[in-house]
Design an enzyme around this catalytic site. Structure first.
Site, PDB file in Angstrom:
ATOM      1  N   GLU A  27      -0.861   3.863  -8.892  1.00  0.00           N
ATOM      2  CA  GLU A  27      -0.657   4.530  -7.596  1.00  0.00           C
ATOM      3  C   GLU A  27       0.724   5.160  -7.501  1.00  0.00           C
ATOM      4  O   GLU A  27       1.650   4.796  -8.245  1.00  0.00           O
ATOM      5  CB  GLU A  27      -0.868   3.540  -6.446  1.00  0.00           C
ATOM      6  N   LYS A  89       2.609   9.320   2.996  1.00  0.00           N
ATOM      7  CA  LYS A  89       1.880   8.174   2.432  1.00  0.00           C
ATOM      8  C   LYS A  89       0.421   8.351   2.841  1.00  0.00           C
ATOM      9  O   LYS A  89       0.109   8.366   4.034  1.00  0.00           O
ATOM     10  CB  LYS A  89       2.488   6.889   3.012  1.00  0.00           C
ATOM     11  N   VAL A 109      -3.149   1.854  -2.302  1.00  0.00           N
ATOM     12  CA  VAL A 109      -4.212   1.136  -3.016  1.00  0.00           C
ATOM     13  C   VAL A 109      -5.578   1.674  -2.574  1.00  0.00           C
ATOM     14  O   VAL A 109      -6.473   1.912  -3.401  1.00  0.00           O
ATOM     15  CB  VAL A 109      -4.118  -0.383  -2.767  1.00  0.00           C
ATOM     16  N   ASP A 141      -3.528  -4.172  13.261  1.00  0.00           N
ATOM     17  CA  ASP A 141      -3.014  -3.581  12.027  1.00  0.00           C
ATOM     18  C   ASP A 141      -3.538  -4.332  10.804  1.00  0.00           C
ATOM     19  O   ASP A 141      -2.976  -5.344  10.383  1.00  0.00           O
ATOM     20  CB  ASP A 141      -1.483  -3.567  12.046  1.00  0.00           C
ATOM     21  N   SER A 143      -4.673  -3.399   6.909  1.00  0.00           N
ATOM     22  CA  SER A 143      -4.636  -2.305   5.942  1.00  0.00           C
ATOM     23  C   SER A 143      -6.034  -1.869   5.527  1.00  0.00           C
ATOM     24  O   SER A 143      -6.918  -2.699   5.294  1.00  0.00           O
ATOM     25  CB  SER A 143      -3.857  -2.734   4.702  1.00  0.00           C
ATOM     26  N   ALA A 144      -6.198  -0.554   5.400  1.00  0.00           N
ATOM     27  CA  ALA A 144      -7.466  -0.001   4.909  1.00  0.00           C
ATOM     28  C   ALA A 144      -7.736  -0.461   3.475  1.00  0.00           C
ATOM     29  O   ALA A 144      -8.871  -0.398   3.004  1.00  0.00           O
ATOM     30  CB  ALA A 144      -7.429   1.515   4.970  1.00  0.00           C
ATOM     31  N   ASP A 145      -6.693  -0.931   2.772  1.00  0.00           N
ATOM     32  CA  ASP A 145      -6.890  -1.426   1.399  1.00  0.00           C
ATOM     33  C   ASP A 145      -8.031  -2.451   1.363  1.00  0.00           C
ATOM     34  O   ASP A 145      -8.831  -2.474   0.422  1.00  0.00           O
ATOM     35  CB  ASP A 145      -5.620  -2.125   0.875  1.00  0.00           C
ATOM     36  N   LYS A 162       2.523  -9.490   0.360  1.00  0.00           N
ATOM     37  CA  LYS A 162       3.837  -9.983   0.796  1.00  0.00           C
ATOM     38  C   LYS A 162       3.702 -10.993   1.916  1.00  0.00           C
ATOM     39  O   LYS A 162       2.788 -10.944   2.727  1.00  0.00           O
ATOM     40  CB  LYS A 162       4.669  -8.826   1.261  1.00  0.00           C
TER      41      LYS A 162
HETATM   42  N1  PSU Z   1       2.923  -3.532  -0.925  1.00  0.00           N
HETATM   43  C1  PSU Z   1       4.018  -3.448  -1.691  1.00  0.00           C
HETATM   44  N2  PSU Z   1       4.488  -2.243  -2.092  1.00  0.00           N
HETATM   45  C2  PSU Z   1       3.873  -1.104  -1.703  1.00  0.00           C
HETATM   46  C3  PSU Z   1       2.685  -1.200  -0.893  1.00  0.00           C
HETATM   47  C4  PSU Z   1       2.258  -2.427  -0.530  1.00  0.00           C
HETATM   48  O1  PSU Z   1       4.593  -4.460  -2.042  1.00  0.00           O
HETATM   49  O2  PSU Z   1       4.349  -0.014  -2.065  1.00  0.00           O
HETATM   50  C5  PSU Z   1       1.960   0.048  -0.510  1.00  0.00           C
HETATM   51  C6  PSU Z   1       0.678   0.152  -1.329  1.00  0.00           C
HETATM   52  O3  PSU Z   1       0.464   1.520  -1.643  1.00  0.00           O
HETATM   53  C7  PSU Z   1      -0.378  -0.339  -0.372  1.00  0.00           C
HETATM   54  C8  PSU Z   1       0.156   0.177   0.933  1.00  0.00           C
HETATM   55  O4  PSU Z   1      -1.666   0.153  -0.636  1.00  0.00           O
HETATM   56  O5  PSU Z   1       1.556  -0.032   0.856  1.00  0.00           O
HETATM   57  C9  PSU Z   1      -0.444  -0.513   2.125  1.00  0.00           C
HETATM   58  O6  PSU Z   1       0.039   0.111   3.282  1.00  0.00           O
HETATM   59  P1  PSU Z   1      -0.635  -0.156   4.716  1.00  0.00           P
HETATM   60  O7  PSU Z   1      -0.351  -1.577   5.029  1.00  0.00           O
HETATM   61  O8  PSU Z   1       0.075   0.807   5.615  1.00  0.00           O
HETATM   62  O9  PSU Z   1      -2.093   0.135   4.562  1.00  0.00           O
HETATM   63 MN    MN Z   2      -1.502  -0.501   8.780  1.00  0.00          MN
END
Ligand code: PSU
Ligand code: MN
Length: 304
Positions: A27, A89, A109, A141, A143-145, A162
């Site tokens: 990524e 992003k 992701v 909140d 994540s869409a992941d 994390k």
């Molecule tokens: N966790 C990390 N480093 C990162 C990310 C997550 O330790 O760079 C990034 C990844 O690309 C992950 C995204 O898919 O943040 C998730 O963001 P969000 O929670 O906004 O969906």
């Molecule tokens: Mn989010």
């Protein structure tokens, strides 16, 4: 007539896929939003080298001027990592707008998994997965992941999530989405900078071949992804007390500055990197390098 640009595969990636050779997706958000300029390009090269050394072809993914690129060229990699690159992003919901409007952005992701799968790449190595944020019961909140892993038949190798996230809730949502979580040589779900989150993994594998065997078997029953959780190497793990202090300060910083949504992870990472005097950067680099190597080993097994 409305036309959508097709995926832009590099010749190397295209040849590898046609020949049935192992390919690993990488990524770009972790480069553009997770690491400082300069260091990010070094890491990007190191990751591609690690994949090659393990016998697979790397395919770093981003959207450039409305083109979804699978396998960035050296010049494109430099562009993504440049200071002031100003890339958005892009989660999966953002791919349509970015491509439709001819914009550029780094993939998370969620969006990397979707683009990789569309190109026929089934293995992806990264650092940390997005998850359920603390307080999600009011902020929503999540994540869409997590949703994308539930729908895309990919293998994501990462070092867990994390500790800024609600890890128990994240594991619950992965279960809801029928995503098997495999601990690699561990019984504990890792927490990025730390080898253990304190939560157990439902399954453990000890070799890349075992992981590949599980992936093949999973494919017979579900179209969801598989999460292979690989803890940060022992020698690079952060000190737990330092980590906990930085985390508490970081959470306070997010509150004080009213940081929300997709900015949470980048702001927190930046805080860790400066407040730890670079220690967290080293941990970050080493864990991603180990993950993409393992991803390549799994891709090699799956290509057998
Ligand atoms: N966790 C990390 N480093 C990162 C990310 C997550 O330790 O760079 C990034 C990844 O690309 C992950 C995204 O898919 O943040 C998730 O963001 P969000 O929670 O906004 O969906
Ligand atoms: Mn989010």
């Amino acid at each position: 007539m409305i036309t959508t640009p097709p995926l832009s595969l590099s010749a190397e990636v295209s040849d590898a896929l046609h020949g049935g050779h192992p390919v690993v997706a990488l990524e770009s958000t972790l480069l553009s939003h997770g690491l400082p300029p300069g260091r990010n390009l070094e890491v990007a090269h190191r990751l591609e080298r690690a994949v090659r050394d393990a016998g697979a072809v790397p395919a770093t993914i981003a959207v450039l001027d409305g083109r979804p690129v699978i396998g960035l060229s050296p010049a494109e990699l430099e562009r993504v990592c440049a200071p002031g690159a100003g890339l958005d992003k892009l989660s999966l919901r953002d791919l349509g707008p970015a491509v439709g409007l001819g914009r550029s952005g780094a993939t998370t992701v969620a969006s990397t998994s979707a683009l990789a799968a569309a190109a026929g790449i089934g293995v992806f190595g990264t650092g940390g997965l997005g998850g359920v944020h603390l307080g999600a019961e009011t902020s929503w909140d999540v994540s869409a992941d997590l949703g994308v892993l539930g729908k895309v038949a990919t293998v994501v190798v990462c070092s867990g999530v994390k500790s800024v996230l609600d890890i128990a809730a994240t594991l619950e949502v992965l279960e809801t989405n029928s995503v098997p979580v495999l601990g690699f040589r561990t019984d504990d779900f890792p927490a990025f900078y730390l080898r253990s989150s304190g939560f157990p993994v439902p399954w453990r594998v000890d070799t890349a071949a075992q992981a590949a065997g599980v992936v093949r078997a999973h494919r017979r029953f579900a179209d969801s992804g598989v999460l292979l959780a690989n803890p940060v190497p022992v020698e690079s793990e952060m000190d737990k007390e330092v980590h906990d202090r930085l985390l508490a300060d970081g959470l306070e910083l997010l509150r004080a500055n009213d940081v929300h949504g997709s900015d949470v992870t980048p702001v927190l990472l930046e805080h860790f990197h400066t407040a730890s005097g670079g220690l967290s950067l080293d941990a970050n680099e080493e864990l991603v390098a180990a993950n993409v190597r393992l991803a390549a080993e799994v891709a090699v097994e799956l290509a057998r």
